[in-house]
Design a protein around this motif. Structure first.
Motif, PDB file in Angstrom:
ATOM      1  N   ILE A 104       0.882  -1.102  -0.142  1.00 10.68           N
ATOM      2  CA  ILE A 104       0.113   0.167  -0.172  1.00 10.68           C
ATOM      3  C   ILE A 104       0.879   1.284  -0.082  1.00 10.68           C
ATOM      4  CG2 ILE A 104      -1.608   1.378   1.253  1.00 10.68           C
ATOM      5  CD1 ILE A 104      -2.732  -1.284   2.250  1.00 10.68           C
ATOM      6  N   VAL A 105       1.849   1.228   0.744  1.00 11.25           N
ATOM      7  CA  VAL A 105       2.888   2.526   0.820  1.00 11.25           C
ATOM      8  C   VAL A 105       3.486   2.604  -0.712  1.00 11.25           C
ATOM      9  CG1 VAL A 105       5.109   3.492   1.850  1.00 11.25           C
ATOM     10  CG2 VAL A 105       3.290   2.285   3.293  1.00 11.25           C
ATOM     11  N   VAL A 153       6.636   9.536   4.709  1.00  9.56           N
ATOM     12  CA  VAL A 153       7.737   9.651   3.505  1.00  9.56           C
ATOM     13  C   VAL A 153       7.400  10.971   2.775  1.00  9.56           C
ATOM     14  CG1 VAL A 153       8.497   8.671   1.574  1.00  9.56           C
ATOM     15  CG2 VAL A 153       7.766   7.145   3.535  1.00  9.56           C
ATOM     16  N   LEU A 154       6.320  11.090   2.300  1.00 10.39           N
ATOM     17  CA  LEU A 154       5.992  12.494   1.478  1.00 10.39           C
ATOM     18  C   LEU A 154       6.394  13.785   2.374  1.00 10.39           C
ATOM     19  CD1 LEU A 154       2.774  11.590  -0.149  1.00 10.39           C
ATOM     20  CD2 LEU A 154       4.730  11.674  -1.430  1.00 10.39           C
ATOM     21  N   ALA A 184      -0.926   2.297   6.943  1.00  6.77           N
ATOM     22  CA  ALA A 184      -0.278   2.024   5.869  1.00  6.77           C
ATOM     23  C   ALA A 184      -0.121   3.591   4.888  1.00  6.77           C
ATOM     24  CB  ALA A 184      -0.645   1.151   4.989  1.00  6.77           C
ATOM     25  N   VAL A 185      -1.550   4.038   4.762  1.00  6.54           N
ATOM     26  CA  VAL A 185      -1.553   5.395   4.310  1.00  6.54           C
ATOM     27  C   VAL A 185      -0.849   6.296   4.841  1.00  6.54           C
ATOM     28  CG1 VAL A 185      -3.152   7.291   3.596  1.00  6.54           C
ATOM     29  CG2 VAL A 185      -3.809   4.832   3.269  1.00  6.54           C
ATOM     30  N   VAL A 203       4.999  25.260   9.425  1.00  4.36           N
ATOM     31  CA  VAL A 203       4.927  24.387  10.787  1.00  4.36           C
ATOM     32  C   VAL A 203       3.616  23.537  10.474  1.00  4.36           C
ATOM     33  CG1 VAL A 203       4.519  24.300  12.915  1.00  4.36           C
ATOM     34  CG2 VAL A 203       6.008  26.064  12.211  1.00  4.36           C
ATOM     35  N   VAL A 204       2.585  24.058   9.946  1.00  6.93           N
ATOM     36  CA  VAL A 204       1.518  23.141   9.818  1.00  6.93           C
ATOM     37  C   VAL A 204       1.303  22.481   8.176  1.00  6.93           C
ATOM     38  CG1 VAL A 204       0.002  24.729   8.341  1.00  6.93           C
ATOM     39  CG2 VAL A 204      -1.269  23.200  10.245  1.00  6.93           C
ATOM     40  N   ASN A 205       2.243  22.745   7.430  1.00 11.27           N
ATOM     41  CA  ASN A 205       2.233  22.107   6.196  1.00 11.27           C
ATOM     42  C   ASN A 205       2.413  20.465   6.261  1.00 11.27           C
ATOM     43  OD1 ASN A 205       3.847  21.190   3.642  1.00 11.27           O
ATOM     44  ND2 ASN A 205       2.362  22.737   2.898  1.00 11.27           N
ATOM     45  N   PRO A 206       3.162  19.871   7.006  1.00 13.84           N
ATOM     46  CA  PRO A 206       3.477  18.496   7.163  1.00 13.84           C
ATOM     47  C   PRO A 206       1.903  18.047   7.395  1.00 13.84           C
ATOM     48  CG  PRO A 206       5.435  19.540   8.042  1.00 13.84           C
ATOM     49  CD  PRO A 206       4.346  20.559   7.739  1.00 13.84           C
TER      50      PRO A 206
END
Length: 355
Positions: free
Chosen positions: A8-9, A108-109, A101-102, A273-276
């Motif tokens: 899935i990843v 990673v992204l 998994a998502v 800061v909030v973007n992730p």
């Protein structure tokens, strides 16, 4: 379960990068079309393509959340239509396992986007602006540690501060003679643009230098003719999008220390800061739309869902940010409200799916 999780990843990462590549290409085509309007006077196709290459990391960083949403909707939707998700759940992988998994793919992204957004994009964005302006103007610009340096004919101008309205403060002008020797120095506390290539210098001190003597004079107001205009200086005014989170933090502290308005830069800082969190929320939001929707929904419909959600979120985020600036509200609160609201909606949707 590790095999299914890894599968899935990998698939979501593939889908997200494909969506990212398509969106990046689309945005660059629009930018290319806009830049063609300024073609000429030293600004050719080579410079335009170089400019696009340098601005791509910044666009990449901004597109990661939307690409994650589109990629996950496409991949999970395809898995649902092919009954892969049903097979996985029959093999013992729970809904929570699918979501985990998502989220791993999202992590990673997030790491990739942070590395590009904090260490690559700020540098390349400033380089892109320098390429664009230096190709269209004769002045040489260098943004150095000791302020901004500009060259105009035999004059070297050092600007320590650029005010938001385009006026200058703490400006020094060094003029060379035909033998390339220092001929005159001038310092002004402030420079106000009058139009028609004219500046009004306030509280100037001028030093005339020669091999025989040195003369010093002072004036309250002095006219200075220069082809350097506020439009040229706008590209080197510190912009939130050109700064890393560390630079934003330092610049916000600088503005506060000097009792200047910092809300725009504070909002940009908390946006970084909030973007992730935005990327992870977008991925989390995609799960209930796939798990809770019946099979047979076309790819086009799923893409439309992703586009509507992504555009809706960006519009609301912009509106909330502008409201915060207008009414002088807390920048951290304004930056987190849209993401936290969507996070709550996503958790409620997931709870409903599990029930």
């Amino acid at each position: 379960m590790r095999v299914l999780t890894g599968y899935i990843v990998r698939e979501i990462l593939k889908g997200s990068f494909v969506a990212l590549l398509l969106l990046l290409t689309l945005f660059n085509l629009f930018t290319f079309s806009d830049e063609l309007k300024d073609l000429g006077n030293g600004y050719g196709l080579k410079q335009i393509f170089y400019y696009l290459a340098l601005t791509s990391p910044s666009v990449f960083y901004e597109l990661v959340p939307a690409s994650a949403l589109l990629g996950s909707l496409f991949i999970l939707g395809a898995m649902g239509n092919n009954r892969e998700l049903i097979a996985m759940r029959a093999a013992g992988l729970s809904v929570f396992g699918i979501i985990r998994a998502v989220m791993l793919a999202g992590a990673v992204l997030v790491v990739i986007s942070i590395l590009i957004g904090e260490f690559v994009a700020p540098v390349t964005q400033q380089m892109a602006q320098m390429v664009r302006i230096s190709s269209r103007n004769e002045q040489v610009i260098m943004n150095a540690k000791y302020g901004l340096w500009l060259r105009e004919d035999k004059k070297f101008i050092n600007v320590r501060q650029i005010v938001d309205n385009g006026n200058l403060a703490d400006i020094s002008i060094y003029e060379l003679n035909d033998q390339q020797h220092l001929h005159q120095t001038m310092h002004a506390d402030q420079a106000v643009y009058l139009g028609k290539q004219q500046w009004s210098l306030k509280n100037t001190k001028t030093s005339e230098i020669s091999t025989q003597q040195m003369g010093i004079s002072a004036q309250d107001n002095q006219l200075w003719k220069s082809s350097i205009a506020p439009d040229l200086l706008k590209i080197v005014v510190v912009k939130p999008n050109n700064l890393s989170i560390i630079d934003l933090f330092s610049y916000v502290n600088y503005l506060k220390k000097n009792h200047q308005k910092s809300h725009v830069f504070e909002l940009a800082f908390w946006g970084r800061v909030v973007n992730p969190l935005v990327t992870l929320v977008m991925l989390l939001l995609s799960a209930p739309f796939v798990i809770g929707v019946k099979r047979g929904v076309s790819v086009g419909e799923r893409m439309m869902i992703g586009v509507v959600i992504g555009m809706g979120f960006n519009i609301i985020d912009k509106i909330v940010g502008h409201i915060g600036l207008i009414y002088d509200l807390s920048p951290p609160l304004m930056a987190f409200i849209p993401s936290l609201t969507v996070l709550v909606l996503a958790l409620l949707a997931l709870k409903r799916v599990q029930d």
